[in-house]
Design a protein around this motif. Sequence first.
Motif, PDB file in Angstrom:
ATOM      1  N   SER A   1      -6.443   2.747  11.539  1.00 44.06           N
ATOM      2  CA  SER A   1      -6.715   1.440  12.144  1.00 44.06           C
ATOM      3  C   SER A   1      -5.994   0.276  11.484  1.00 44.06           C
ATOM      4  N   SER A   2      -5.746   0.351  10.173  1.00 42.01           N
ATOM      5  CA  SER A   2      -5.084  -0.763   9.479  1.00 42.01           C
ATOM      6  C   SER A   2      -3.592  -0.775   9.799  1.00 42.01           C
ATOM      7  N   ALA A   3      -2.983  -1.955   9.701  1.00 38.18           N
ATOM      8  CA  ALA A   3      -1.546  -2.069   9.955  1.00 38.18           C
ATOM      9  C   ALA A   3      -0.754  -1.264   8.934  1.00 38.18           C
ATOM     10  N   LEU A   4      -1.160  -1.332   7.665  1.00 35.30           N
ATOM     11  CA  LEU A   4      -0.483  -0.548   6.625  1.00 35.30           C
ATOM     12  C   LEU A   4      -0.578   0.940   6.935  1.00 35.30           C
ATOM     13  N   GLY A   5      -1.764   1.390   7.337  1.00 36.29           N
ATOM     14  CA  GLY A   5      -1.970   2.802   7.625  1.00 36.29           C
ATOM     15  C   GLY A   5      -1.172   3.282   8.807  1.00 36.29           C
ATOM     16  N   LYS A   6      -1.115   2.482   9.862  1.00 39.55           N
ATOM     17  CA  LYS A   6      -0.357   2.870  11.054  1.00 39.55           C
ATOM     18  C   LYS A   6       1.126   3.014  10.741  1.00 39.55           C
ATOM     19  N   VAL A   7       1.655   2.099   9.944  1.00 38.81           N
ATOM     20  CA  VAL A   7       3.063   2.176   9.564  1.00 38.81           C
ATOM     21  C   VAL A   7       3.343   3.455   8.790  1.00 38.81           C
ATOM     22  N   LEU A   8       2.491   3.772   7.833  1.00 39.80           N
ATOM     23  CA  LEU A   8       2.688   4.992   7.055  1.00 39.80           C
ATOM     24  C   LEU A   8       2.562   6.221   7.949  1.00 39.80           C
TER      25      LEU A   8
ATOM     26  N   GLY B   1       0.800  -1.214   0.000  1.00 44.69           N
ATOM     27  CA  GLY B   1       0.000   0.000   0.000  1.00 44.69           C
ATOM     28  C   GLY B   1       0.832   1.263   0.000  1.00 44.69           C
ATOM     29  N   VAL B   2       0.245   2.344  -0.522  1.00 44.81           N
ATOM     30  CA  VAL B   2       0.892   3.654  -0.528  1.00 44.81           C
ATOM     31  C   VAL B   2      -0.114   4.686  -0.025  1.00 44.81           C
ATOM     32  N   LEU B   3       0.410   5.798   0.467  1.00 43.43           N
ATOM     33  CA  LEU B   3      -0.459   6.887   0.905  1.00 43.43           C
ATOM     34  C   LEU B   3      -1.182   7.495  -0.286  1.00 43.43           C
ATOM     35  N   HIS B   4      -2.500   7.656  -0.136  1.00 45.28           N
ATOM     36  CA  HIS B   4      -3.291   8.321  -1.175  1.00 45.28           C
ATOM     37  C   HIS B   4      -4.380   9.114  -0.486  1.00 45.28           C
ATOM     38  N   GLN B   5      -4.269  10.443  -0.596  1.00 43.91           N
ATOM     39  CA  GLN B   5      -5.204  11.339   0.078  1.00 43.91           C
ATOM     40  C   GLN B   5      -5.224  11.017   1.572  1.00 43.91           C
ATOM     41  N   SER B   6      -6.356  10.588   2.106  1.00 43.26           N
ATOM     42  CA  SER B   6      -6.443  10.345   3.555  1.00 43.26           C
ATOM     43  C   SER B   6      -6.512   8.862   3.894  1.00 43.26           C
ATOM     44  N   GLY B   7      -5.974   8.025   3.021  1.00 38.31           N
ATOM     45  CA  GLY B   7      -6.015   6.591   3.273  1.00 38.31           C
ATOM     46  C   GLY B   7      -4.848   5.865   2.642  1.00 38.31           C
ATOM     47  N   VAL B   8      -4.936   4.543   2.645  1.00 41.87           N
ATOM     48  CA  VAL B   8      -3.907   3.685   2.055  1.00 41.87           C
ATOM     49  C   VAL B   8      -4.483   3.049   0.796  1.00 41.87           C
ATOM     50  N   LEU B   9      -3.840   3.297  -0.323  1.00 40.01           N
ATOM     51  CA  LEU B   9      -4.264   2.707  -1.594  1.00 40.01           C
ATOM     52  C   LEU B   9      -3.534   1.389  -1.793  1.00 40.01           C
ATOM     53  N   ILE B  10      -4.270   0.308  -2.004  1.00 41.55           N
ATOM     54  CA  ILE B  10      -3.659  -0.993  -2.259  1.00 41.55           C
ATOM     55  C   ILE B  10      -3.234  -1.065  -3.720  1.00 41.55           C
ATOM     56  N   VAL B  11      -1.917  -1.198  -3.948  1.00 41.94           N
ATOM     57  CA  VAL B  11      -1.397  -1.216  -5.316  1.00 41.94           C
ATOM     58  C   VAL B  11      -0.974  -2.616  -5.755  1.00 41.94           C
ATOM     59  N   HIS B  12      -0.915  -3.546  -4.816  1.00 48.43           N
ATOM     60  CA  HIS B  12      -0.584  -4.930  -5.172  1.00 48.43           C
ATOM     61  C   HIS B  12      -1.161  -5.847  -4.109  1.00 48.43           C
ATOM     62  N   HIS B  13      -1.708  -6.977  -4.540  1.00 46.06           N
ATOM     63  CA  HIS B  13      -2.354  -7.925  -3.633  1.00 46.06           C
ATOM     64  C   HIS B  13      -2.013  -9.332  -4.099  1.00 46.06           C
ATOM     65  N   VAL B  14      -1.396 -10.102  -3.214  1.00 41.00           N
ATOM     66  CA  VAL B  14      -1.095 -11.505  -3.504  1.00 41.00           C
ATOM     67  C   VAL B  14      -2.058 -12.363  -2.696  1.00 41.00           C
ATOM     68  N   PHE B  15      -2.784 -13.232  -3.381  1.00 40.86           N
ATOM     69  CA  PHE B  15      -3.768 -14.071  -2.695  1.00 40.86           C
ATOM     70  C   PHE B  15      -3.115 -15.023  -1.691  1.00 40.86           C
ATOM     71  N   ARG B  16      -3.880 -15.380  -0.676  1.00 45.65           N
ATOM     72  CA  ARG B  16      -3.458 -16.415   0.262  1.00 45.65           C
ATOM     73  C   ARG B  16      -3.289 -17.717  -0.522  1.00 45.65           C
ATOM     74  N   PRO B  17      -2.165 -18.414  -0.346  1.00 39.53           N
ATOM     75  CA  PRO B  17      -1.864 -19.586  -1.184  1.00 39.53           C
ATOM     76  C   PRO B  17      -2.629 -20.844  -0.772  1.00 39.53           C
ATOM     77  N   ASP B  18      -3.950 -20.790  -0.898  1.00 40.87           N
ATOM     78  CA  ASP B  18      -4.760 -21.986  -0.676  1.00 40.87           C
ATOM     79  C   ASP B  18      -5.878 -21.992  -1.716  1.00 40.87           C
ATOM     80  N   ASP B  19      -6.829 -22.867  -1.567  1.00 38.46           N
ATOM     81  CA  ASP B  19      -7.880 -23.008  -2.572  1.00 38.46           C
ATOM     82  C   ASP B  19      -9.131 -22.183  -2.251  1.00 38.46           C
ATOM     83  N   SER B  20      -9.033 -21.297  -1.255  1.00 34.32           N
ATOM     84  CA  SER B  20     -10.211 -20.517  -0.875  1.00 34.32           C
ATOM     85  C   SER B  20     -10.535 -19.461  -1.933  1.00 34.32           C
TER      86      SER B  20
END
Length: 255
Positions: free
Chosen positions: A137-144, A104-123
């Motif tokens: 509240s999100s972990a990505l947001g707190k870090v930024l 994620g990257v900072l975008h305006q007042s939130g975190v924009l998800i720019v890449h997502h890797v699926f959980r490696p199972d069959d769900s």
Amino acid sequence: MPGPIQSLARAAAILRLLAGGERRLGLSDISSSLGLAKGTAHGILRTLQQEGFVEQDTASGKYQLGAELLRLGNSYLDVHELRARALVWTDDLARSSGEAVYLGVLHQSGVLIVHHVFRPDDSRQVLEVGAMQPLHSSALGKVLAAYDPVAHSEAAENERPALTPRTITDTAGFEDVLELARTRGWASDLEETWEGVASVAAPILDRRRMPVGAVGITGAVERVCQEDGEIQARLVAAVRDCARAVSRDLGAGRF
């Protein structure tokens, strides 16, 4: 050919002085260093302050570089480059952790998800590239918010709604969370954004060691957390290793 505009040249000189000297400088220091009249220096500083390029400490009256300048400085890094550098490392993180990975990257007042890797199972999973996560509240947001002054301002000055009963919304508590993230080098989200979901994230730095994004994993609390409710140490280590690897690819060196 027209010559340089004097006021712009003087403003650039002030910014270079603030960037290369002490963290904060007073009006007298700036005017004497650049050979400017105090009135002239003050007028330029006031304009730079209004535009967010310079900030003035209320206690000492001294000046320092502002958050808007940091935002412009970070704009050289294209989001696509960040994603390209992270592809291999985020795939490895998904495999080693067994959880979904988000960049994620900072975008305006939130975190924009720019890449997502699926959980490696069959769900069954839904691609969340382009989705937004909250800064407070999100972990990505707190870090930024912990590492990026612009993200911190956005999170501190805007409303922090309670998304679950565990969301931290008060200013003092939120600042304590950010300080802990800076101390540990990572942040967590323990059912603060979505009930039953936990996350951990770490910052990605560029060659100037400036934060340009964050990477993290998200999964069910029973998988991500230990019996005491804390994030599993192996997952924290895996996320931090991924963040370091991407940062090194961006020129941050070892840290």
